[in-house]
Scaffold this motif. Structure first.
Motif, PDB file in Angstrom:
ATOM      1  N   GLN A  45      36.938  50.333  53.177  1.00 58.16           N
ATOM      2  CA  GLN A  45      38.153  49.520  53.238  1.00 58.16           C
ATOM      3  C   GLN A  45      38.392  49.047  54.668  1.00 58.16           C
ATOM      4  N   GLY A  46      38.670  47.761  54.825  1.00 57.20           N
ATOM      5  CA  GLY A  46      39.003  47.200  56.137  1.00 57.20           C
ATOM      6  C   GLY A  46      37.940  47.362  57.197  1.00 57.20           C
TER       7      GLY A  46
ATOM      8  N   GLY B 226      40.728  35.746  55.764  1.00 55.29           N
ATOM      9  CA  GLY B 226      40.566  37.040  55.123  1.00 55.29           C
ATOM     10  C   GLY B 226      39.550  37.013  53.994  1.00 55.29           C
TER      11      GLY B 226
ATOM     12  N   GLN C 180      35.833  38.856  53.957  1.00 56.59           N
ATOM     13  CA  GLN C 180      35.446  39.820  52.930  1.00 56.59           C
ATOM     14  C   GLN C 180      34.132  39.411  52.276  1.00 56.59           C
TER      15      GLN C 180
ATOM     16  N   GLU D 125      38.465  49.297  47.676  1.00 61.00           N
ATOM     17  CA  GLU D 125      39.525  48.280  47.670  1.00 61.00           C
ATOM     18  C   GLU D 125      39.045  46.944  48.257  1.00 61.00           C
TER      19      GLU D 125
ATOM     20  N   THR E 296      41.808  44.177  48.928  1.00 67.48           N
ATOM     21  CA  THR E 296      42.982  44.435  49.766  1.00 67.48           C
ATOM     22  C   THR E 296      43.204  43.296  50.761  1.00 67.48           C
ATOM     23  N   TYR E 297      44.454  42.901  50.935  1.00 65.20           N
ATOM     24  CA  TYR E 297      44.891  41.857  51.869  1.00 65.20           C
ATOM     25  C   TYR E 297      44.485  40.449  51.433  1.00 65.20           C
ATOM     26  N   LEU E 298      43.890  40.301  50.258  1.00 73.24           N
ATOM     27  CA  LEU E 298      43.496  38.977  49.785  1.00 73.24           C
ATOM     28  C   LEU E 298      44.554  38.417  48.847  1.00 73.24           C
ATOM     29  N   ASP E 299      44.750  37.085  48.882  1.00 73.94           N
ATOM     30  CA  ASP E 299      45.655  36.481  47.919  1.00 73.94           C
ATOM     31  C   ASP E 299      44.972  36.478  46.544  1.00 73.94           C
TER      32      ASP E 299
ATOM     33  N   GLN F 180      41.117  37.259  45.437  1.00 78.30           N
ATOM     34  CA  GLN F 180      40.829  38.472  44.668  1.00 78.30           C
ATOM     35  C   GLN F 180      39.921  38.151  43.479  1.00 78.30           C
TER      36      GLN F 180
END
Length: 280
Positions: free
Chosen positions: A84-85, A142, A146, A165, A168-171, A175
Motif C-alpha cells: 500500500q502506498g 494518482g 498506481q 489496497e 486507495t486514494y483513487l477516484d 478504481q
C-alpha cells in the motif's frame, strides 16, 4: 488447485498476537479479496503470505513449496507483491521503475536480455503507460502512478500477484480502471490475484473468492454470493444493511445504513412526518 495456503500460521507484532493457528487455502488462477474493518489484520496477513513478515510459527506454502525454504529470488519469480502506498526515488522515470520488476532475473552471468525488454514493454502496454514511459513517477497523477507500479509488478512475470489496497486514494473511475486491468489479467492469463479492498461491493463484483476477517481470524470464506449476507456485514463491520442484487452484474450489493437516517426516511423529514409520497 491451491496457489497459496497457510498451515497453523501464527503471526504477531512483539507480544501482540495477530493470528493464531490460521489455515486458509487461496485458489489458483482465481481472484481472492480480503475484506474486514480497519485494523483487523488484512494487510498483516497479506504481508506474511508474501514472506515480508516472519511467522511466529506455522508455514506458508506457495505452489506446493514451503515459502520459508525458497531463495528470495525464487519467491520473486513466483510471486509479486505491491504494498500500500509505495514510493519511488525522486526523478525515477516510469520506464526505470518498471525495469525494476526484472531484478529477480538478473545476475552477474545474465544481464539485461531481449526477454527482459519484451516483458517491460508488454507491462507498459497492458497498463496503458507506454506513452508515459519517460515521465518521472512523481509527476504522475494518482491513477497513473498506481498503473506504473502495477506495470512494475507485471514485469516480474509471476503467476501470483498480491496487492494491498490497490485502489486507495483513487477516484471511482480510476478504481474501476485498475480492477478491470487485474480482472483482464486473471481472465486472459489465469494469473492468481490476491488483494485487500475496502469497497465490499467492488470486492463482490470482481472476486471469485472472498475472505472476511474479524477478531484476528477468518470469519468466512467462499464465493461472494455465499459469504456476503446481512448477518456477516453486521458481525464483521458492526453495520446494519440490506443485501440486494447488483442490477448489472448479479453479484451481492451491500446497501448500508446507520443509527441516524433510516431506510424510507426522506431527507429533511422528521420522524413524525409522513412523506407525502406515501399518503394514500
Amino acid at each position: 488447485m491451491t496457489a497459496i495456503q497457510s498451515n497453523d500460521l501464527c503471526l504477531s507484532y512483539g507480544e501482540t498476537c495477530i493470528f493464531q493457528d490460521l489455515n486458509i487455502c487461496l485458489p489458483k488462477g482465481k481472484i481472492t479479496v480480503f475484506i474486514g474493518s480497519n485494523g483487523c489484520g488484512k494487510s498483516t496477513l497479506l504481508r506474511s503470505l508474501a514472506r515480508l513478515l516472519t511467522p511466529k510459527s506455522g508455514q506458508v506454502v506457495l505452489d506446493g513449496s514451503d515459502i520459508a525454504t525458497l531463495k528470495t529470488k525464487e519467491v520473486a519469480r513466483r510471486m509479486a507483491m505491491l504494498p500500500q502506498g509505495p514510493s519511488a526515488p525522486e526523478g525515477l522515470t516510469v520506464l526505470q521503475l518498471v525495469k525494476q520488476g526484472r531484478y529477480p532475473y538478473q545476475n552477474w552471468l545474465q544481464q539485461w536480455s531481449k526477454e527482459d525488454e519484451s516483458m517491460v514493454q508488454r507491462a507498459l502496454e497492458l497498463t496503458n503507460m507506454k506513452h508515459l514511459a519517460e515521465r518521472s513517477v512523481d509527476s504522475l497523477s494518482g491513477g497513473q502512478r498506481q498503473r506504473a507500479w502495477i506495470a512494475m509488478t507485471l514485469a516480474q512475470g509471476t503467476p501470483t500477484i498480491l496487492l494491498d489496497e490497490p485502489t486507495t486514494y483513487l477516484d471511482l473511475a480510476h478504481q474501476i480502471e485498475v480492477l478491470d486491468l487485474l480482472f483482464d489479467l486473471n481472465v486472459r492469463e489465469r494469473r492468481t490475484i490476491v488483494m485487500v479492498l475496502h469497497d465490499i461491493n467492488l470486492a463482490c463484483r470482481y472476486a471469485d473468492n472472498i475472505v472476511a476477517i474479524k477478531d484476528r481470524k477468518v470469519w468466512a470464506e467462499g464465493q461472494p454470493q455465499d459469504v456476503i449476507t446481512e448477518e456477516l456485514i453486521n458481525s464483521v463491520f458492526d453495520l446494519e444493511c440490506r443485501i440486494i442484487e447488483d442490477p448489472l452484474f448479479g453479484t451481492p450489493m451491500v446497501v448500508p445504513y446507520g443509527s441516524g437516517k433510516q431506510p424510507g426516511q426522506l431527507h429533511g423529514a422528521s420522524d413524525t412526518e409522513t412523506p407525502a409520497a406515501l399518503v394514500v
